[in-house]
Write a protein that holds these residues in place. Structure first.
Motif, PDB file in Angstrom:
ATOM      1  N   VAL A   1      -8.210  35.344  -7.515  1.00  0.00           N
ATOM      2  CA  VAL A   1      -7.638  34.005  -7.716  1.00  0.00           C
ATOM      3  C   VAL A   1      -7.055  33.882  -9.122  1.00  0.00           C
ATOM      4  O   VAL A   1      -5.958  33.347  -9.320  1.00  0.00           O
ATOM      5  N   ALA A   2      -7.777  34.372 -10.130  1.00  0.00           N
ATOM      6  CA  ALA A   2      -7.287  34.310 -11.510  1.00  0.00           C
ATOM      7  C   ALA A   2      -5.982  35.078 -11.678  1.00  0.00           C
ATOM      8  O   ALA A   2      -5.150  34.728 -12.526  1.00  0.00           O
TER       9      ALA A   2
ATOM     10  N   PRO B   1      -6.266  42.103 -19.871  1.00  0.00           N
ATOM     11  CA  PRO B   1      -4.846  42.335 -19.569  1.00  0.00           C
ATOM     12  C   PRO B   1      -4.453  43.780 -19.863  1.00  0.00           C
ATOM     13  O   PRO B   1      -5.088  44.474 -20.674  1.00  0.00           O
ATOM     14  N   ALA B   2      -3.405  44.229 -19.219  1.00  0.00           N
ATOM     15  CA  ALA B   2      -2.890  45.575 -19.475  1.00  0.00           C
ATOM     16  C   ALA B   2      -2.560  45.739 -20.953  1.00  0.00           C
ATOM     17  O   ALA B   2      -1.968  44.852 -21.573  1.00  0.00           O
ATOM     18  N   GLY B   3      -2.952  46.859 -21.520  1.00  0.00           N
ATOM     19  CA  GLY B   3      -2.681  47.142 -22.919  1.00  0.00           C
ATOM     20  C   GLY B   3      -3.709  46.631 -23.894  1.00  0.00           C
ATOM     21  O   GLY B   3      -3.640  46.955 -25.089  1.00  0.00           O
TER      22      GLY B   3
ATOM     23  N   ASP C   1      -4.984  47.087 -11.707  1.00  0.00           N
ATOM     24  CA  ASP C   1      -4.216  46.669 -12.868  1.00  0.00           C
ATOM     25  C   ASP C   1      -4.050  45.158 -12.886  1.00  0.00           C
ATOM     26  O   ASP C   1      -4.227  44.508 -13.922  1.00  0.00           O
ATOM     27  N   VAL C   2      -3.728  44.581 -11.738  1.00  0.00           N
ATOM     28  CA  VAL C   2      -3.566  43.128 -11.636  1.00  0.00           C
ATOM     29  C   VAL C   2      -4.882  42.412 -11.920  1.00  0.00           C
ATOM     30  O   VAL C   2      -4.906  41.350 -12.562  1.00  0.00           O
ATOM     31  N   LEU C   3      -5.985  42.989 -11.472  1.00  0.00           N
ATOM     32  CA  LEU C   3      -7.287  42.347 -11.660  1.00  0.00           C
ATOM     33  C   LEU C   3      -7.861  42.539 -13.060  1.00  0.00           C
ATOM     34  O   LEU C   3      -8.814  41.858 -13.432  1.00  0.00           O
TER      35      LEU C   3
END
Length: 250
Positions: free
Chosen positions: A22-23, A142-144, A169-171
């Protein structure tokens, strides 16, 4: 990219993945063995971004499905409804809970291979089985981000693993490909990458209530991809021993 994430099982890991989904802006479909009405409170907490359904409806409606139930119940997963789907298997073998499964005790197969045999028309990927539910929820980044953690995945289908990598990656996690379903024992309970690397060292001498508070309040330890690869490489396969659930699969 997957937009609809289905969860068969709404326990600790399932609830954590629902929150992360959901987030991340995904549509989340929840189900369990007790029926959609039992999920009203969880759906309400997810603030309109999730809905409850039957197990079969979840299997049919979701683009990607997570099976997060006790391993002893894997045979109840609807193989016909899941045919053609990518199914993420979070399940671990805990003999004290699941009863003895000779093929696993003798290391003839892995638990995920058993799941794949049952779901012959699906593409099974092992993931989310080596981190406790609390750290799963709180360690996403977050990525990175310099303190982003990685989680291992295993599967026989390269495209399915790519889809699961994108979902991670999205999660909020990087993914480390550890090989085939036959290799997935490297992340099972008792292996070096299982649960403990993601947790801070627990102080000695804590009472029951203090331990509970420590578990809920203590941030996770970042475990980058290189560390995951190193820990997975250290794994030694042994015959199954009694294990506790460790707060992972529901």
């Amino acid at each position: 990219m997957t937009r609809t994430l289905g969860l068969i099982g709404s326990g600790m890991i399932g609830g954590g993945l629902a929150n992360l989904g959901v987030a991340a802006g995904l549509d989340v479909v929840l189900s369990n063995s007790r029926g959609p009405e039992s999920l009203a409170d969880l759906v309400a907490r997810l603030d309109g971004h999730a809905r409850a359904a039957t197990v079969r409806e979840t299997a049919q409606d979701a683009e990607l499905v997570v099976a997060t139930i006790p391993l002893k119940n894997y045979g109840l997963l609807p193989a016909d409804a899941l045919a053609g789907k990518i199914v993420i298997d979070t399940m671990n073998y805990y003999p004290d809970r699941d009863g003895r499964i000779d093929a696993l005790d003798l290391t003839e197969v892995t638990s995920s291979e058993l799941v794949q045999r049952h779901l012959a028309g699906a593409r099974v990927v092992k993931a989310f089985n080596n981190i406790d539910f609390r750290r799963l929820s709180t360690s996403a980044r977050p990525a990175g981000a310099p303190d982003r953690s990685a989680l291992p995945i295993a599967g026989d289908d390269p495209e399915a693993k790519e889809a699961v990598t994108r979902l991670l990656d999205v999660l909020g996690y990087d993914a480390v490909d550890t090989g085939s379903l036959a290799d997935s024992w490297r992340t099972e309970p008792g292996t070096p990458v299982y649960v403990q690397p993601y947790m801070a060292e627990r102080p000695e001498g804590l009472g029951a209530e203090e331990t509970k508070r420590w578990f809920w309040e203590t941030p996770g330890v970042p475990v980058p991809a290189a560390r995951v690869r190193d820990l997975v490489g250290q794994a030694v396969r042994r015959r199954a021993q009694d294990a506790t659930t460790g707060g992972t699969a529901s």
